[in-house]
Design a protein around this motif. Structure first.
Motif, PDB file in Angstrom:
ATOM      1  N   ALA A   3       0.831  -1.215   0.000  1.00  0.00           N
ATOM      2  CA  ALA A   3       0.000   0.000   0.000  1.00  0.00           C
ATOM      3  C   ALA A   3       0.862   1.260   0.000  1.00  0.00           C
ATOM      4  O   ALA A   3       0.419   2.318  -0.444  1.00  0.00           O
ATOM      5  CB  ALA A   3      -0.931   0.000   1.202  1.00  0.00           C
ATOM      6  N   VAL A   4       2.092   1.167   0.463  1.00  0.00           N
ATOM      7  CA  VAL A   4       3.017   2.305   0.457  1.00  0.00           C
ATOM      8  C   VAL A   4       3.814   2.347  -0.847  1.00  0.00           C
ATOM      9  O   VAL A   4       4.001   3.399  -1.449  1.00  0.00           O
ATOM     10  CB  VAL A   4       3.983   2.224   1.666  1.00  0.00           C
ATOM     11  CG1 VAL A   4       5.045   3.302   1.582  1.00  0.00           C
ATOM     12  CG2 VAL A   4       3.218   2.323   2.971  1.00  0.00           C
ATOM     13  N   LEU A   8       3.894   5.132  -4.740  1.00  0.00           N
ATOM     14  CA  LEU A   8       5.177   5.750  -5.099  1.00  0.00           C
ATOM     15  C   LEU A   8       5.530   5.425  -6.542  1.00  0.00           C
ATOM     16  O   LEU A   8       6.045   6.265  -7.281  1.00  0.00           O
ATOM     17  CB  LEU A   8       6.287   5.276  -4.168  1.00  0.00           C
ATOM     18  CG  LEU A   8       6.211   5.769  -2.735  1.00  0.00           C
ATOM     19  CD1 LEU A   8       7.273   5.091  -1.874  1.00  0.00           C
ATOM     20  CD2 LEU A   8       6.366   7.289  -2.676  1.00  0.00           C
ATOM     21  N   TYR A   9       5.252   4.224  -6.936  1.00  0.00           N
ATOM     22  CA  TYR A   9       5.516   3.799  -8.301  1.00  0.00           C
ATOM     23  C   TYR A   9       4.541   4.473  -9.275  1.00  0.00           C
ATOM     24  O   TYR A   9       4.944   5.121 -10.229  1.00  0.00           O
ATOM     25  CB  TYR A   9       5.414   2.278  -8.394  1.00  0.00           C
ATOM     26  CG  TYR A   9       5.440   1.781  -9.805  1.00  0.00           C
ATOM     27  CD1 TYR A   9       6.619   1.768 -10.534  1.00  0.00           C
ATOM     28  CD2 TYR A   9       4.275   1.344 -10.422  1.00  0.00           C
ATOM     29  CE1 TYR A   9       6.635   1.327 -11.840  1.00  0.00           C
ATOM     30  CE2 TYR A   9       4.288   0.903 -11.716  1.00  0.00           C
ATOM     31  CZ  TYR A   9       5.469   0.893 -12.429  1.00  0.00           C
ATOM     32  OH  TYR A   9       5.468   0.466 -13.720  1.00  0.00           O
ATOM     33  N   GLU A  10       3.241   4.313  -9.005  1.00  0.00           N
ATOM     34  CA  GLU A  10       2.225   4.792  -9.944  1.00  0.00           C
ATOM     35  C   GLU A  10       2.089   6.308  -9.986  1.00  0.00           C
ATOM     36  O   GLU A  10       1.843   6.880 -11.049  1.00  0.00           O
ATOM     37  CB  GLU A  10       0.876   4.165  -9.598  1.00  0.00           C
ATOM     38  CG  GLU A  10       0.825   2.682  -9.872  1.00  0.00           C
ATOM     39  CD  GLU A  10      -0.497   2.055  -9.474  1.00  0.00           C
ATOM     40  OE1 GLU A  10      -1.281   2.702  -8.746  1.00  0.00           O
ATOM     41  OE2 GLU A  10      -0.744   0.907  -9.886  1.00  0.00           O
ATOM     42  N   ASP A  11       2.208   6.959  -8.838  1.00  0.00           N
ATOM     43  CA  ASP A  11       1.952   8.400  -8.768  1.00  0.00           C
ATOM     44  C   ASP A  11       3.211   9.267  -8.828  1.00  0.00           C
ATOM     45  O   ASP A  11       3.108  10.472  -9.051  1.00  0.00           O
ATOM     46  CB  ASP A  11       1.190   8.734  -7.476  1.00  0.00           C
ATOM     47  CG  ASP A  11      -0.132   7.983  -7.385  1.00  0.00           C
ATOM     48  OD1 ASP A  11      -0.702   7.631  -8.443  1.00  0.00           O
ATOM     49  OD2 ASP A  11      -0.596   7.740  -6.256  1.00  0.00           O
ATOM     50  N   VAL A  12       4.374   8.651  -8.593  1.00  0.00           N
ATOM     51  CA  VAL A  12       5.613   9.430  -8.588  1.00  0.00           C
ATOM     52  C   VAL A  12       6.565   8.957  -9.681  1.00  0.00           C
ATOM     53  O   VAL A  12       6.919   9.717 -10.584  1.00  0.00           O
ATOM     54  CB  VAL A  12       6.302   9.363  -7.197  1.00  0.00           C
ATOM     55  CG1 VAL A  12       7.603  10.149  -7.210  1.00  0.00           C
ATOM     56  CG2 VAL A  12       5.373   9.883  -6.111  1.00  0.00           C
ATOM     57  N   ALA A  13       6.998   7.696  -9.609  1.00  0.00           N
ATOM     58  CA  ALA A  13       8.027   7.203 -10.529  1.00  0.00           C
ATOM     59  C   ALA A  13       7.565   7.207 -11.986  1.00  0.00           C
ATOM     60  O   ALA A  13       8.265   7.743 -12.852  1.00  0.00           O
ATOM     61  CB  ALA A  13       8.473   5.801 -10.111  1.00  0.00           C
ATOM     62  N   ILE A  14       6.426   6.619 -12.265  1.00  0.00           N
ATOM     63  CA  ILE A  14       5.960   6.534 -13.658  1.00  0.00           C
ATOM     64  C   ILE A  14       5.726   7.915 -14.264  1.00  0.00           C
ATOM     65  O   ILE A  14       6.213   8.197 -15.363  1.00  0.00           O
ATOM     66  CB  ILE A  14       4.708   5.637 -13.776  1.00  0.00           C
ATOM     67  CG1 ILE A  14       5.103   4.189 -13.492  1.00  0.00           C
ATOM     68  CG2 ILE A  14       4.044   5.766 -15.134  1.00  0.00           C
ATOM     69  CD1 ILE A  14       6.121   3.604 -14.451  1.00  0.00           C
ATOM     70  N   PRO A  15       5.014   8.832 -13.596  1.00  0.00           N
ATOM     71  CA  PRO A  15       4.855  10.166 -14.185  1.00  0.00           C
ATOM     72  C   PRO A  15       6.205  10.870 -14.422  1.00  0.00           C
ATOM     73  O   PRO A  15       6.400  11.519 -15.452  1.00  0.00           O
ATOM     74  CB  PRO A  15       4.015  10.928 -13.151  1.00  0.00           C
ATOM     75  CG  PRO A  15       3.241   9.858 -12.458  1.00  0.00           C
ATOM     76  CD  PRO A  15       4.181   8.684 -12.383  1.00  0.00           C
ATOM     77  N   PHE A  16       7.139  10.717 -13.483  1.00  0.00           N
ATOM     78  CA  PHE A  16       8.460  11.326 -13.670  1.00  0.00           C
ATOM     79  C   PHE A  16       9.155  10.734 -14.894  1.00  0.00           C
ATOM     80  O   PHE A  16       9.701  11.476 -15.724  1.00  0.00           O
ATOM     81  CB  PHE A  16       9.326  11.120 -12.422  1.00  0.00           C
ATOM     82  CG  PHE A  16      10.744  11.555 -12.624  1.00  0.00           C
ATOM     83  CD1 PHE A  16      11.068  12.902 -12.586  1.00  0.00           C
ATOM     84  CD2 PHE A  16      11.747  10.632 -12.858  1.00  0.00           C
ATOM     85  CE1 PHE A  16      12.378  13.322 -12.790  1.00  0.00           C
ATOM     86  CE2 PHE A  16      13.051  11.037 -13.065  1.00  0.00           C
ATOM     87  CZ  PHE A  16      13.371  12.386 -13.031  1.00  0.00           C
ATOM     88  N   LEU A  17       9.146   9.412 -15.021  1.00  0.00           N
ATOM     89  CA  LEU A  17       9.803   8.775 -16.162  1.00  0.00           C
ATOM     90  C   LEU A  17       9.169   9.215 -17.480  1.00  0.00           C
ATOM     91  O   LEU A  17       9.870   9.446 -18.470  1.00  0.00           O
ATOM     92  CB  LEU A  17       9.746   7.254 -16.019  1.00  0.00           C
ATOM     93  CG  LEU A  17      10.584   6.683 -14.880  1.00  0.00           C
ATOM     94  CD1 LEU A  17      10.273   5.199 -14.683  1.00  0.00           C
ATOM     95  CD2 LEU A  17      12.069   6.902 -15.112  1.00  0.00           C
ATOM     96  N   ARG A  18       7.872   9.360 -17.481  1.00  0.00           N
ATOM     97  CA  ARG A  18       7.190   9.817 -18.712  1.00  0.00           C
ATOM     98  C   ARG A  18       7.629  11.229 -19.100  1.00  0.00           C
ATOM     99  O   ARG A  18       7.782  11.513 -20.283  1.00  0.00           O
ATOM    100  CB  ARG A  18       5.682   9.749 -18.538  1.00  0.00           C
ATOM    101  CG  ARG A  18       5.139   8.338 -18.550  1.00  0.00           C
ATOM    102  CD  ARG A  18       3.605   8.372 -18.539  1.00  0.00           C
ATOM    103  NE  ARG A  18       3.027   7.092 -18.263  1.00  0.00           N
ATOM    104  CZ  ARG A  18       2.879   6.111 -19.147  1.00  0.00           C
ATOM    105  NH1 ARG A  18       3.295   6.275 -20.372  1.00  0.00           N
ATOM    106  NH2 ARG A  18       2.319   4.974 -18.797  1.00  0.00           N
ATOM    107  N   THR A  19       7.837  12.099 -18.104  1.00  0.00           N
ATOM    108  CA  THR A  19       8.293  13.460 -18.425  1.00  0.00           C
ATOM    109  C   THR A  19       9.689  13.453 -19.036  1.00  0.00           C
ATOM    110  O   THR A  19      10.069  14.399 -19.711  1.00  0.00           O
ATOM    111  CB  THR A  19       8.313  14.385 -17.181  1.00  0.00           C
ATOM    112  OG1 THR A  19       9.321  13.953 -16.275  1.00  0.00           O
ATOM    113  CG2 THR A  19       6.954  14.465 -16.521  1.00  0.00           C
TER     114      THR A  19
END
Length: 147
Positions: A3-4, A8-19
Motif C-alpha cells: 500500500a506504500v 510511489l511507483y504509480e503516482d511518482v516514478a511513472i509520471p516522472f519517467l514519462r516526463t
C-alpha cells in the motif's frame, strides 16, 4: 507494505519517467526486491517490459497476508529472470514454484529465465568477495545475464 510502495511507483516514478521520455522500464531487484518487482509485473502498466532479481526471495509474500505469490506470478506478462543461489528457496529455482506457474500461465515463458548458481550463497551478487574466483565468475555471469 504494498500500500506504500504502489502509490510511489504509480503516482511518482511513472509520471516522472514519462516526463523524461522513457517508454520502457526493466525492473531489477535483490532478495526481497522480488516482492515489489513481482507485484509491479503483475500490474498492467505498459512501461514495464522485464524484471530480473538476483538471489530472489518470494518469502515476503508468505510473511504478509497482502497477496499470494502464486496469483501474482500467474499475472506476470513480461519476461522475468530469477537468478538464485544454492541457499535460496526452491520456489525461485529452475523447476520451482515460480518456474512452474509461469510455464503454465506466461505468454512469454520462453523468454523467462530461472537459473541456479550452485556454488553461491544468498547475497553473492552484492556482497560476494570478488577476490574469490568462483564468486567473481558467477557475479560476472549474473551481471552479464542482466544486460
Amino acid at each position: 507494505p504494498w500500500a506504500v510502495v504502489r502509490p510511489l511507483y504509480e503516482d511518482v516514478a511513472i509520471p516522472f519517467l514519462r516526463t523524461k521520455g522513457v517508454d520502457r522500464v526493466g525492473l531489477v531487484g535483490f532478495c526481497w526486491g522480488a516482492y515489489p518487482m513481482t507485484n509491479l509485473l503483475a500490474t498492467s502498466n505498459e512501461l514495464l517490459k522485464a524484471g530480473l532479481c538476483f538471489h530472489p526471495s518470494l518469502q515476503v509474500f508468505t510473511a504478509t497476508t497482502e497477496f499470494s505469490a502464486k496469483s501474482h506470478l500467474a499475472r506476470c506478462r513480461v519476461p522475468v529472470a530469477y537468478l538464485a543461489a544454492r541457499s535460496d528457496p526452491g520456489d525461485v529455482k529452475p523447476g520451482g514454484l515460480a518456474d512452474r506457474i509461469m510455464k503454465k500461465n506466461h505468454p512469454l515463458y520462453s523468454k523467462c529465465l530461472f537459473k541456479e548458481y550452485p556454488d553461491m550463497i544468498h547475497g553473492w551478487v552484492n556482497r560476494g568477495d570478488l577476490a574469490d574466483d568462483k564468486i567473481k565468475r558467477d557475479v560476472d555471469d549474473a551481471l552479464q545475464t542482466a544486460l
